[in-house]
Design an enzyme around this catalytic site. Sequence first.
Site, short mmCIF file in Angstrom:
data_model
loop_
_atom_site.label_atom_id
_atom_site.label_comp_id
_atom_site.label_asym_id
_atom_site.label_seq_id
_atom_site.Cartn_x
_atom_site.Cartn_y
_atom_site.Cartn_z
N ASN A 42 13.15 -23.35 -12.04
CA ASN A 42 14.37 -24.03 -11.60
C ASN A 42 15.44 -23.76 -12.66
OD1 ASN A 42 16.38 -25.77 -10.85
ND2 ASN A 42 15.24 -27.64 -11.30
N GLU B 260 7.08 -34.68 -11.21
CA GLU B 260 7.85 -34.46 -12.43
C GLU B 260 8.21 -35.82 -13.05
OE1 GLU B 260 9.96 -30.42 -12.49
OE2 GLU B 260 11.21 -31.77 -11.33
N GLY C 88 13.05 -31.88 -19.59
CA GLY C 88 14.05 -31.44 -20.56
C GLY C 88 13.98 -32.18 -21.89
N SER D 73 8.84 -30.16 -19.14
CA SER D 73 8.59 -29.52 -20.44
C SER D 73 7.32 -28.68 -20.49
CB SER D 73 8.59 -30.57 -21.55
OG SER D 73 9.86 -31.20 -21.64
P1 PGA Z 1 12.01 -28.75 -17.93
O1 PGA Z 1 12.55 -29.04 -16.46
O2 PGA Z 1 10.89 -27.75 -17.79
O3 PGA Z 1 13.18 -28.21 -18.70
O4 PGA Z 1 11.50 -30.05 -18.48
C1 PGA Z 1 11.69 -29.19 -15.37
C2 PGA Z 1 12.49 -29.46 -14.12
O5 PGA Z 1 13.53 -30.12 -14.22
O6 PGA Z 1 12.11 -29.03 -13.02
#
Ligand code: PGA
Length: 250
Positions: free
Chosen positions: A9, A167, A173, A213
């Site tokens: 994504n 998630e 993030g 993450s």
């Molecule tokens: P991230 O995002 O891997 O940066 O934590 C995952 C997502 O928002 O689908």
Amino acid sequence: MRKKIVAGNWKMHKNAAQTKDLLNQLLSEIPAETSAHVFVAPTFINLASAVENLTHSNISVAAQNVHQAESGAFTGEISADMLKSVGVKTVILGHSERRSIFHETDALIASKVNTALVHDMTVIFCFGEELKDRQSGNHFNIVENQLRDGLFHIQAKDWEKIVLAYEPVWAIGTGETASPDQAQEMHEFIRETVRKAFGSDIAEDVSILYGGSVKPDNAKEIFSKPDVDGGLIGGAALNAKDFISIVTSI
Ligand code: PGA
């Protein structure tokens, strides 16, 4: 049949040239024998070129959102028909950033799911609890309600078009991941919830991705869990080397 899936994504990152660069790197470096189905979700404006770039490859393109209406006076929005017309057959819905920053409710997400299904699109349906829910022990309830209110109105036949992406918001993030055991515990619960509502065949067949993450150094352990069928990757999907390392961890 349950599929192994790794989806990137890209959120609001990568302009036209950068999109092309990253796709070219993925095209030349993802090993042909990888067992994962790979998706990338660039921004709307780069979807058409991404589809063109990836023709004859084993990488598929997903959109990050879609509007629920067929067409109309909705300035700034994109319809399912528009996505289909440039060759996009998959859409991410219910991402926590859409829920929290753009105030998308379960009811709105449910209507977007309907629109996507009418257009025969695959939906990567995202959901997950916030930190306060986990701290108060309410995370299973929240997850079950998001599934029931956003998705469980669909018919049994629609499940072949659904990929689930758990998630936990506190892991997106932040650099903090759910431990592999926490991910497995929740994925098992999700599969059980699907089983109770739609039966064992659908529950066993649906792919449940973990997002939050995922990085090259934790992907293998998370993906090794029996109810984790892959990942939805944000930050680490923006770098070819990291993303490929995650893809090949499956
Ligand atoms: P991230 O995002 O891997 O940066 O934590 C995952 C997502 O928002 O689908």
